[in-house]
Write an enzyme that holds these catalytic residues in place. Structure first.
Site, PDB file in Angstrom:
ATOM      1  N   GLY A 153       0.817  -1.220   0.000  1.00 21.13           N
ATOM      2  CA  GLY A 153       0.000   0.000   0.000  1.00 21.13           C
ATOM      3  C   GLY A 153       0.847   1.264   0.000  1.00 21.13           C
ATOM      4  O   GLY A 153       2.081   1.215   0.063  1.00 21.13           O
ATOM      5  N   CYS A 195      -2.965  10.604  11.308  1.00 18.11           N
ATOM      6  CA  CYS A 195      -1.972  11.518  10.710  1.00 18.11           C
ATOM      7  C   CYS A 195      -2.218  12.982  11.095  1.00 18.11           C
ATOM      8  O   CYS A 195      -1.284  13.717  11.436  1.00 18.11           O
ATOM      9  CB  CYS A 195      -1.959  11.371   9.180  1.00 18.11           C
ATOM     10  N   GLN A 213      -6.916  18.236   4.021  1.00 19.10           N
ATOM     11  CA  GLN A 213      -6.184  16.977   3.926  1.00 19.10           C
ATOM     12  C   GLN A 213      -6.051  16.473   2.488  1.00 19.10           C
ATOM     13  O   GLN A 213      -7.002  16.485   1.709  1.00 19.10           O
ATOM     14  CB  GLN A 213      -6.858  15.922   4.808  1.00 19.10           C
ATOM     15  N   GLY A 273      -4.152  10.637   1.880  1.00 18.38           N
ATOM     16  CA  GLY A 273      -4.650  10.127   3.156  1.00 18.38           C
ATOM     17  C   GLY A 273      -5.714   9.067   2.980  1.00 18.38           C
ATOM     18  O   GLY A 273      -5.932   8.247   3.863  1.00 18.38           O
ATOM     19  N   HIS A 297      -0.819  17.257   4.550  1.00 22.10           N
ATOM     20  CA  HIS A 297      -2.017  17.761   5.225  1.00 22.10           C
ATOM     21  C   HIS A 297      -1.695  19.130   5.845  1.00 22.10           C
ATOM     22  O   HIS A 297      -0.592  19.350   6.358  1.00 22.10           O
ATOM     23  CB  HIS A 297      -2.446  16.829   6.358  1.00 22.10           C
TER      24      HIS A 297
END
Length: 329
Positions: free
Chosen positions: A10, A126, A153, A157, A234
């Protein structure tokens, strides 16, 4: 030091591998773990090709540390099975964060709470990580009373599917959707699922995790989490009311002394933190520091960080580094 990266294929998994290599983490054997559909795939680490394996094979290998970034349901099912064979799990999902028996760790703030008994350690959200890194030392000196945060963001994410949606929309192509609406040339005030109180799960994570990490339930926190069409990084607009009086000079001093923070604040020369400046960096960038002129002892600031690095991968690797350094694995 045998290390497993669970969810290696990922976005965050790839970043964990990059950070392990960059920081020269003392890996003697690396296990790359993913779902059945990825088993057998080859991935590179430090110039070597390593074959992806499944969960059972990884558990049988009994790694010293397993860094998980494979989603909450995967962590709930598999983290205890790794812990049973003596592996210390550092988990990136939300599965264990608010479990009263699990530590929620940002190394600059509360790594000292870790002991040999901690077999599953939670990595915070995060957005929470970058905010508490910037605020914790200010809180220690000035006592935060109330925090109002609005986030901006990045699509990273959400994951690969969201990145593809943004790029497809930008190119005028159809494709799979990660969001219920277009994200390019748009802003979505909706991250994760809505709760009964009208907040999203992401907003509630920030509210609850901040109190747990900073070790103070008296801090009042309210959040609005927003997705914007940005590729990595972010940003947060944060308004903090403190108990004690302060000057801006004191704020700058505290922030400049805060581990993991870089102050970027020179508005005369148009210097302020932006997501593109955070790419590939581990520091939390802080700027637009100014007094709230509507009430006393209140500060406005703008906080930016690379959400895949300090917001996920780097924080997890820093936890692993602390475990090794302190002999906890």
């Amino acid at each position: 030091m045998k290390v497993a990266v669970v969810g290696a294929t990922g976005l965050v998994g790839g970043e964990i591998l990059k950070v392990l290599a960059e920081r020269d983490f003392p890996v003697t054997e690396l296990l790359l773990v993913a779902s059945e559909k990825s088993v057998g795939k080859q991935m590179e680490f430090k110039g070597k090709q390593i074959k992806v394996i499944g969960m059972q094979d990884a558990i049988a290998a009994a790694p010293h540390i397993a860094i998980f970034s494979a989603g909450g349901s995967t962590s709930t099912e598999w983290a205890p099975k790794f812990a049973e064979v003596g592996t210390v799990v550092v988990d990136n999902s939300s599965a264990w964060r608010m479990d009263p028996g699990k530590k929620l760790v940002v190394p600059e703030i509360n790594a000292k709470e870790l002991t040999k008994e901690d077999k599953i350690i939670a990595n915070p959200n995060c957005s929470t990580i970058q905010m508490v890194v910037a605020l914790n030392k200010l809180h220690e000196e000035l006592q935060a009373k109330r925090i109002v945060v609005s986030t901006y963001q990045s699509v990273t994410g959400t994951g690969v599917k969201a990145v593809e949606q943004l790029m497809n929309e930008r190119a005028g192509k159809d494709g799979e959707k990660a969001y219920p609406y277009p994200i390019d040339l748009n802003v979505l005030p909706h991250i994760d699922v809505f709760q009964d109180n009208g907040y999203t799960k992401e907003e509630m994570k920030m509210i609850l995790e901040t109190k747990k990490i900073m070790g103070d339930d008296s801090i009042r926190v309210t959040a609005t989490a927003v997705r914007i069409p940005v590729m990595g990084g972010h940003s947060e607009s944060v308004n903090v009311e403190f108990e004690k009086d302060f000057t801006l000079d004191e704020v700058y001093r505290i922030l400049n002394e805060t581990e993991g923070v870089k102050v970027v604040d020179d508005v005369k020369n148009l210097q302020y933190p932006m997501p593109k400046d955070a790419h590939g960096k581990d520091e939390v960038l802080v700027g637009r520091i100014r007094l709230d002129e509507t009430q006393p002892r209140t500060l406005n600031m703008w906080i930016v960080a690379d959400n895949l690095r300090k917001g996920a991968a780097t924080n997890a690797v820093q936890i692993a580094e602390y475990l090794v350094k302190e002999g906890l694995v």
